[in-house]
Design an enzyme around this catalytic site. Structure first.
Site, mmCIF file in Angstrom:
data_model
loop_
_atom_site.group_PDB
_atom_site.id
_atom_site.type_symbol
_atom_site.label_atom_id
_atom_site.label_comp_id
_atom_site.label_asym_id
_atom_site.label_seq_id
_atom_site.Cartn_x
_atom_site.Cartn_y
_atom_site.Cartn_z
ATOM 1 N N ARG A 171 -14.205 -6.820 -3.441
ATOM 2 C CA ARG A 171 -13.916 -6.135 -2.177
ATOM 3 C C ARG A 171 -12.880 -6.889 -1.345
ATOM 4 O O ARG A 171 -12.309 -6.332 -0.420
ATOM 5 C CB ARG A 171 -15.207 -6.003 -1.363
ATOM 6 C CG ARG A 171 -16.277 -5.185 -2.063
ATOM 7 C CD ARG A 171 -17.582 -5.287 -1.331
ATOM 8 N NE ARG A 171 -17.513 -4.679 -0.026
ATOM 9 C CZ ARG A 171 -17.728 -3.403 0.238
ATOM 10 N NH1 ARG A 171 -18.045 -2.597 -0.754
ATOM 11 N NH2 ARG A 171 -17.648 -2.928 1.453
ATOM 12 N N TRP A 225 -14.380 -11.047 5.433
ATOM 13 C CA TRP A 225 -12.957 -10.724 5.447
ATOM 14 C C TRP A 225 -12.571 -10.726 6.921
ATOM 15 O O TRP A 225 -13.030 -9.872 7.694
ATOM 16 C CB TRP A 225 -12.741 -9.352 4.814
ATOM 17 C CG TRP A 225 -11.311 -8.949 4.638
ATOM 18 C CD1 TRP A 225 -10.487 -9.297 3.610
ATOM 19 C CD2 TRP A 225 -10.540 -8.101 5.493
ATOM 20 N NE1 TRP A 225 -9.251 -8.723 3.777
ATOM 21 C CE2 TRP A 225 -9.253 -7.984 4.920
ATOM 22 C CE3 TRP A 225 -10.798 -7.428 6.683
ATOM 23 C CZ2 TRP A 225 -8.237 -7.223 5.494
ATOM 24 C CZ3 TRP A 225 -9.793 -6.679 7.262
ATOM 25 C CH2 TRP A 225 -8.533 -6.579 6.668
ATOM 26 N N GLY A 229 -18.242 -4.947 9.875
ATOM 27 C CA GLY A 229 -17.765 -3.991 10.876
ATOM 28 C C GLY A 229 -17.180 -4.714 12.068
ATOM 29 O O GLY A 229 -16.837 -5.899 12.006
ATOM 30 N N GLU A 281 4.315 4.793 -4.667
ATOM 31 C CA GLU A 281 3.133 4.178 -5.273
ATOM 32 C C GLU A 281 3.550 2.951 -6.098
ATOM 33 O O GLU A 281 2.894 1.907 -6.047
ATOM 34 C CB GLU A 281 2.394 5.225 -6.123
ATOM 35 C CG GLU A 281 1.191 4.721 -6.894
ATOM 36 C CD GLU A 281 0.114 4.066 -6.054
ATOM 37 O OE1 GLU A 281 0.137 4.160 -4.821
ATOM 38 O OE2 GLU A 281 -0.752 3.399 -6.651
ATOM 39 N N LYS A 305 2.305 -0.843 -5.299
ATOM 40 C CA LYS A 305 1.618 -1.634 -6.322
ATOM 41 C C LYS A 305 2.289 -2.990 -6.485
ATOM 42 O O LYS A 305 1.647 -4.020 -6.543
ATOM 43 C CB LYS A 305 1.653 -0.857 -7.645
ATOM 44 C CG LYS A 305 0.440 -0.916 -8.493
ATOM 45 C CD LYS A 305 -0.631 0.070 -8.176
ATOM 46 C CE LYS A 305 -1.107 0.063 -6.757
ATOM 47 N NZ LYS A 305 -2.020 1.126 -6.431
ATOM 48 N N GLU A 365 1.718 -5.258 -3.346
ATOM 49 C CA GLU A 365 0.366 -5.746 -3.070
ATOM 50 C C GLU A 365 -0.114 -6.800 -4.062
ATOM 51 O O GLU A 365 -0.870 -7.681 -3.684
ATOM 52 C CB GLU A 365 -0.645 -4.602 -2.888
ATOM 53 C CG GLU A 365 -1.160 -3.953 -4.130
ATOM 54 C CD GLU A 365 -2.172 -2.851 -3.845
ATOM 55 O OE1 GLU A 365 -3.083 -3.047 -3.033
ATOM 56 O OE2 GLU A 365 -2.058 -1.786 -4.472
HETATM 57 O O1 M6R Z 1 -10.751 3.899 -0.912
HETATM 58 P P1 M6R Z 1 -9.510 4.599 -0.443
HETATM 59 O O2 M6R Z 1 -8.824 5.359 -1.497
HETATM 60 O O3 M6R Z 1 -9.746 5.432 0.794
HETATM 61 O O4 M6R Z 1 -8.543 3.421 -0.004
HETATM 62 C C1 M6R Z 1 -7.322 3.675 0.622
HETATM 63 C C2 M6R Z 1 -6.395 2.481 0.509
HETATM 64 O O5 M6R Z 1 -6.938 1.381 1.169
HETATM 65 C C3 M6R Z 1 -6.129 2.107 -0.962
HETATM 66 O O6 M6R Z 1 -5.653 3.191 -1.683
HETATM 67 C C4 M6R Z 1 -5.118 0.948 -1.058
HETATM 68 O O7 M6R Z 1 -3.874 1.364 -0.598
HETATM 69 C C5 M6R Z 1 -5.046 0.470 -2.514
HETATM 70 N N1 M6R Z 1 -5.626 -0.839 -2.616
HETATM 71 C C6 M6R Z 1 -3.668 0.351 -3.036
HETATM 72 O O8 M6R Z 1 -3.677 -0.052 -4.367
#
Ligand code: M6R
Length: 608
Positions: free
Chosen positions: A27, A74, A100, A482, A486, A489
């Protein structure tokens, strides 16, 4: 994002809590900690960095306790550090872990400081421990203290707490942040993520907003938002522990890239019949909903938003439906106009992204026709709170970088485009063609995975650079976005995506020998124009890499060109994603980054 685990059993739970933390590592987190009730006192251990460090501290100190709470943090308020790591404590008595954000923390902190409480962290979480201690000092028991606390806090929170003077219970509270109970003959457990408990139980109770829970090794009591005793359904989840292992791959991301043919097969399974999509695949009554849809509003974040951008093209081309698409974090704040018969569509892997969930809550108060989610986690908040859903069935995605979640979202969104066309009696021949093409897609994707050696050659060039540009046109622009997301990140290379025709309006100034340009060039109606745009890049000395079959007549070195297997043009966005995923993975591998848990990122973003 943060992870919570709690346990009450008849044996020592230290090891089990740490194992649960390991399972939530995916996570994303920066520090970890544990509090174990040893009857005479509570052992409190925290460490900055990986769970491994916490585990070695535990091996040295050997704390033992049958009740305990643990956490991966986090950072939101306060830097990553041992003092800011959870559990937080008040007067060596109350220990808490929190996921949260407490929105009114400044006000509550001031009130508690005036009462003499000293804060040792910069977090918004520490006040929870002090506030509970304050209520206990007013002669309330722990359960009453939790209920009083609930009334004080504003924001999103999942909390687990233990009290030194109570050696048989842990306590929980949930509001807008996931938390569940795990029930087993061995004892009672809780976690913010069912994957943390995968080796312990398959029976879960998903808590609801406003719930307070008292749990011991043998029983649990849930009290709802009105403090009434609540009986909640027990859900059985069969998550195989194989899904949680790398299965011989170097990283979860690599495994998940290679799982895509099977994942897409699972998305399609039971949803397409002989020549068309089946009825009501989004839930009972969904056909009626779809036949009334005149517009679509998509809300999503990150990779899921890119899937939405591709789908908007399909909805228009296949079902003649216009689509508005917004970032989940922006949608609520632009006072959106809701046209009649608009479907509210969310797309999310986790189903817990706070911005997307917040958007759904907002949309429920507006005049939408209904809400539909494309989601990968059946027990998630989005799945439970939307009127209709289609699960992507990709299986748990552990790597922070979305791969199989994205391609299965696209497959699911294509099913939606076809269903909308069917509901409007449109394009029967095209539907038959695409359904047949969808059946062949898993095999075509398997074939594209064999392109890896060629992609590695490109990765070696890109890995040496600090920037990269991704180009696409039309429906391939979101795929370029996309690819760029990728790469940045997981390799930390600065990357941007542009519709190729936009280059000459500014970005062309960036082109020189140090700027790798990765272009998506399928054979479609835009191919000729795209090739002209790419010639402009070449003419200026840009380092061009072309993925796609339209570049045949360009004078490119073979190592700079990747041809893809043949595929129905409507499905090519799914296929063209695969080489981009492999490229990012291989570049990150060469640069030695933490691929599955890239710095600063979290898998499921449960704060706004
Ligand atoms: O769980 P989700 O699809 O709602 O998450 C949305 C984004 O946080 C997620 O797609 C993020 O951009 C990815 N880690 C990118 O690879």
């Amino acid at each position: 994002m943060c992870g919570i685990i709690a346990a009450a059993t008849e044996k020592s739970v230290g090891k089990l809590l740490v194992q649960g933390l390991y399972k939530m590592e995916y996570r994303g987190y920066d520090s970890a900690g544990v509090a174990l009730h040893q009857v005479k006192d509570i052992a409190h251990l925290r460490s900055l960095g990986k769970v491994e460090k916490l585990e070695s501290k535990m091996k040295k100190q050997k704390p033992r306790g049958k009740i305990g709470i643990a956490h991966t943090r986090w950072a939101t308020h306060g830097k990553p550090s041992e003092e800011n790591a959870h559990p937080h404590v008040s007067k060596d008595r109350v220990f808490i872990v929190h996921n949260g954000i407490i929105e009114n923390y400044i006000e509550l902190k001031e009130q508690l400081s005036k009462k003499g409480y000293v804060f040792v962290s910069q977090t918004d979480s520490e006040l929870i421990a002090h506030q509970l201690d304050f209520f206990l000092s007013q002669k309330h028991n722990m359960f009453e203290a939790m209920s009083l606390l609930k009334k004080k806090l504003q924001g999103a929170f999942a909390i687990a707490a233990i009290d030194q003077s109570d050696d048989s219970h842990f306590y929980l509270m949930r509001n807008k942040s996931p938390l569940l109970l795990g029930i087993s003959e061995e004892g009672m457990f809780a976690a913010s993520d069912p994957l943390a408990l995968v080796d312990i139980t398959n029976e879960f109770v998903f808590l609801e907003d406003g719930d307070v829970v008292e749990a011991s090794a043998s029983e649990y009591k849930i009290f709802d938002e009105n403090e009434k005793r609540a009986i909640r359904k027990i859900t059985k989840l069969n998550i195989s522990s194989e899904a949680m292992s790398k299965n011989g791959y170097r990283h979860f991301m690599e495994k998940e890239i290679y799982e895509q043919p099977t994942a897409i097969l699972n998305t399609l399974d039971g949803r397409i019949g002989g020549e068309d999509v089946l009825e009501n695949i989004f839930g009972e009554g969904s056909n009626d909903l779809l036949s009334n849809v005149e517009r679509i509003q998509i809300v999503a974040a990150g990779t899921s938003l890119h899937a939405g951008r591709v789908a908007a093209n399909w909805f228009s081309a296949i079902a003649q439906i216009p689509t508005q698409i917004d970032y989940a974090s922006e949608y609520r704040y632009k006072n959106p106009y809701v046209d009649k018969n608009t479907l509210f569509l969310t797309i999310s892997q986790s189903g817990e992204t706070a911005d997307t969930l917040g958007a759904l809550h907002y949309a429920k108060e507006r005049d939408y026709l209904g809400s539909l989610t494309i989601c990968n986690v059946p027990t998630s908040s989005l799945a439970r709170e939307s009127d209709f859903m289609l699960l992507t069935n990709a299986g748990p995605e552990i790597g922070v970088a979305s791969t199989k979640a994205f391609t299965t979202q696209l497959a699911a969104l294509m099913l939606l485009a076809l269903s909308l066309a069917k509901a409007r009696n449109l394009n029967p021949k095209l539907r038959t063609r695409v359904v047949s093409a969808l059946r062949s897609l898993p095999e075509i994707i398997s074939e594209s995975l064999n392109l890896k050696p060629k992609i590695i050659r490109i990765a070696k060039e890109v890995a040496k650079k600090d920037n990269a540009l991704f180009l696409g046109r039309g429906i391939f622009y979101p795929i370029a976005q996309e690819g760029s997301l990728k790469l940045k990140e997981i390799s930390y290379i600065h990357a941007e995506a542009y519709p190729a025709g936009e280059l000459k309006h500014g970005p062309l100034a960036l082109i020189d020998k140090d700027m790798p340009v990765i272009a998506l060039a399928p054979e479609n109606e835009l191919a000729e124009k795209l090739i002209s745009n790419l010639e402009e890049v070449k003419a200026r000395g840009g380092k061009l890499f072309v993925i796609g079959n339209a570049a045949g007549n360009m004078t490119l070195k073979p190592k700079n060109l990747i041809n893809l297997p043949e595929c129905d043009f409507l499905l090519t966005p799914i296929l063209y994603t695969i080489p981009l995923q492999i490229l990012s993975y291989e570049v990150a591998l060469l640069r030695g980054t933490d691929i599955d848990q890239p710095r600063n990122l979290a898998k499921s973003v449960t704060v706004e």
